[in-house]
Design an enzyme around this catalytic site. Sequence first.
Site, PDB file in Angstrom:
ATOM      1  N   GLY A  79       0.761  -1.245   0.000  1.00 11.93           N
ATOM      2  CA  GLY A  79       0.000   0.000   0.000  1.00 11.93           C
ATOM      3  C   GLY A  79       0.789   1.291   0.000  1.00 11.93           C
ATOM      4  N   PRO A 128       4.515  -5.274  -0.717  1.00  5.75           N
ATOM      5  CG  PRO A 128       6.762  -4.592  -0.805  1.00  5.75           C
ATOM      6  CD  PRO A 128       5.853  -5.626  -0.195  1.00  5.75           C
ATOM      7  N   GLY A 129       3.713  -3.632  -3.771  1.00  6.50           N
ATOM      8  CA  GLY A 129       3.637  -3.810  -5.216  1.00  6.50           C
ATOM      9  C   GLY A 129       4.002  -2.518  -5.916  1.00  6.50           C
ATOM     10  NE  ARG A 130      -0.223   2.336  -5.974  1.00  7.17           N
ATOM     11  CZ  ARG A 130      -1.233   2.334  -6.834  1.00  7.17           C
ATOM     12  NH1 ARG A 130      -1.096   2.939  -7.994  1.00  7.17           N
ATOM     13  NH2 ARG A 130      -2.385   1.759  -6.540  1.00  7.17           N
ATOM     14  NE  ARG A 133      -2.705   3.573 -11.253  1.00  6.12           N
ATOM     15  CZ  ARG A 133      -2.560   4.800 -10.832  1.00  6.12           C
ATOM     16  NH1 ARG A 133      -1.970   5.700 -11.581  1.00  6.12           N
ATOM     17  NH2 ARG A 133      -2.974   5.141  -9.637  1.00  6.12           N
ATOM     18  CE1 TYR A 152      -8.695   2.111  -9.672  1.00  9.23           C
ATOM     19  CE2 TYR A 152      -6.607   2.254 -10.826  1.00  9.23           C
ATOM     20  CZ  TYR A 152      -7.565   1.506 -10.176  1.00  9.23           C
ATOM     21  OH  TYR A 152      -7.373   0.159 -10.023  1.00  9.23           O
ATOM     22  CB  CYS A 205     -13.725   4.858 -30.761  1.00 12.46           C
ATOM     23  SG  CYS A 205     -12.766   4.983 -32.262  1.00 12.46           S
TER      24      CYS A 205
END
Length: 420
Positions: free
Chosen positions: A246, A282-284, A320, A324, A349
């Site tokens: 996170g 952790p990823g991001r 993204r 978001y 489109c």
Amino acid sequence: MRNELLKEYSPYLEFKNGTLHFDGVNLKKLAEELGTPLYVYSANHIRDQIRAYKEAFPDALIAYAVKANFNLGVIKIAAEEGCGADTVSGGEIYRAIKGGIPANKIVYAGVGKTDEELNYALEQDILMFNTESEMEIEVLNELAGKKGKKARIAVRVNPDVDPKTHPKIATGMKKSKFGIDINKAFEVYKWASQLPNIEVVGIHCHIGSQLLDLSPFGEAVEKVVNLYNKLRAEGIEIKYIDIGGGLGIKYKPEDKVPTPKDLADIVLPKLKGVDAQLILEPGRSIAGNGGLLLTQVQFLKQKEEKLFVMVDAGFNDLLRPAMYGSYHHIVAVEEKPKTIRCDIVGPICETGDILGEDREICEVNRKDYLAILSAGAYGFVMSSHYNMRPRAAEVIVENGEYRITRPREDWDYILWKETV
Ligand SMILES: *Cc1c(COP(=O)(O)O)cnc(C)c1O
């Protein structure tokens, strides 16, 4: 000046002789050679991020959240650096193992695991199932029994803290589908620990993504430690405390971001006296600024209100912004004295196919290249074939050299096994 800002995204990102370089590689040359859209990942950036976690949390298992970027080459880097993996599907477990992560360092979360996926994970003998409901635990007990195995589990608890992030990526609040309410968890643990084919070994929580304020982590860990103490008093031994991922990254030029060390300063004091191994997911924060998306300008169009720069990457490549409303910083690959103000839009489109709205970038012309920053996490993995667009190629750069880790798709690839 420009380089100073870039360094805040990644120390491996810089203009050299007026051209953008990443991990020593000239991005203009790379785009000319390999075509666009092109995802570019810096091996050194990713390694440094993992090492920062290991330094801040020397005794923890760093289970890289492969959903952020599941490219095999990226997973291999994580494996080389000693990481485990946090996975959310059978396919991700399969990938993590293919990328070199040992099964006994893999944890597996997700609210809707199928029997097939659970069976596969049992066969691989993964470290821990992060279970999300009582029904899942029941099914796992049954499936493990059929194989004559015991499934090691944690219960994913929902600590009901507000992570102060985008509502679509907040996962630890009462109304979200994830986990079991922490107040109810104690009873669930007591029940699960009696099941014959279940071994209760951990507590898991993951409160959300892109957290820039760390106080919710502190709150969540406090609640988890309370539960740990209660379980211990009950004779239920917990070997792992998994506090999820996170940690946020820099997207906007003005973002100030916390480091793994900042996280450790909040979390580790609260774990004093806890006799369990810490797991982080952790990823991001590992992959996010280790990647960028290179795209080529196709056309320019001056409308009454604004100038549109049409590029060859769209929301099928990077979802993204459309999904978001996320900001991704965009820079022209070649520095020019003049700048322009424009909307940078993709070929899809849909009106929502906007990569950057009202941006100032160096002047560009047809066939010039742009780099969309902070695209290493939740970038390629969310891409689709919408509008029959082949997915981008992926390349890893390291110390001035590159290796293609996933070639560009073509139309026949998209038509695989399809019939009329
Ligand atoms: C997505 C996810 C992560 C990774 O989150 P980041 O914000 O990318 O660090 C970790 N754990 C679980 C269970 C997840 O679903």
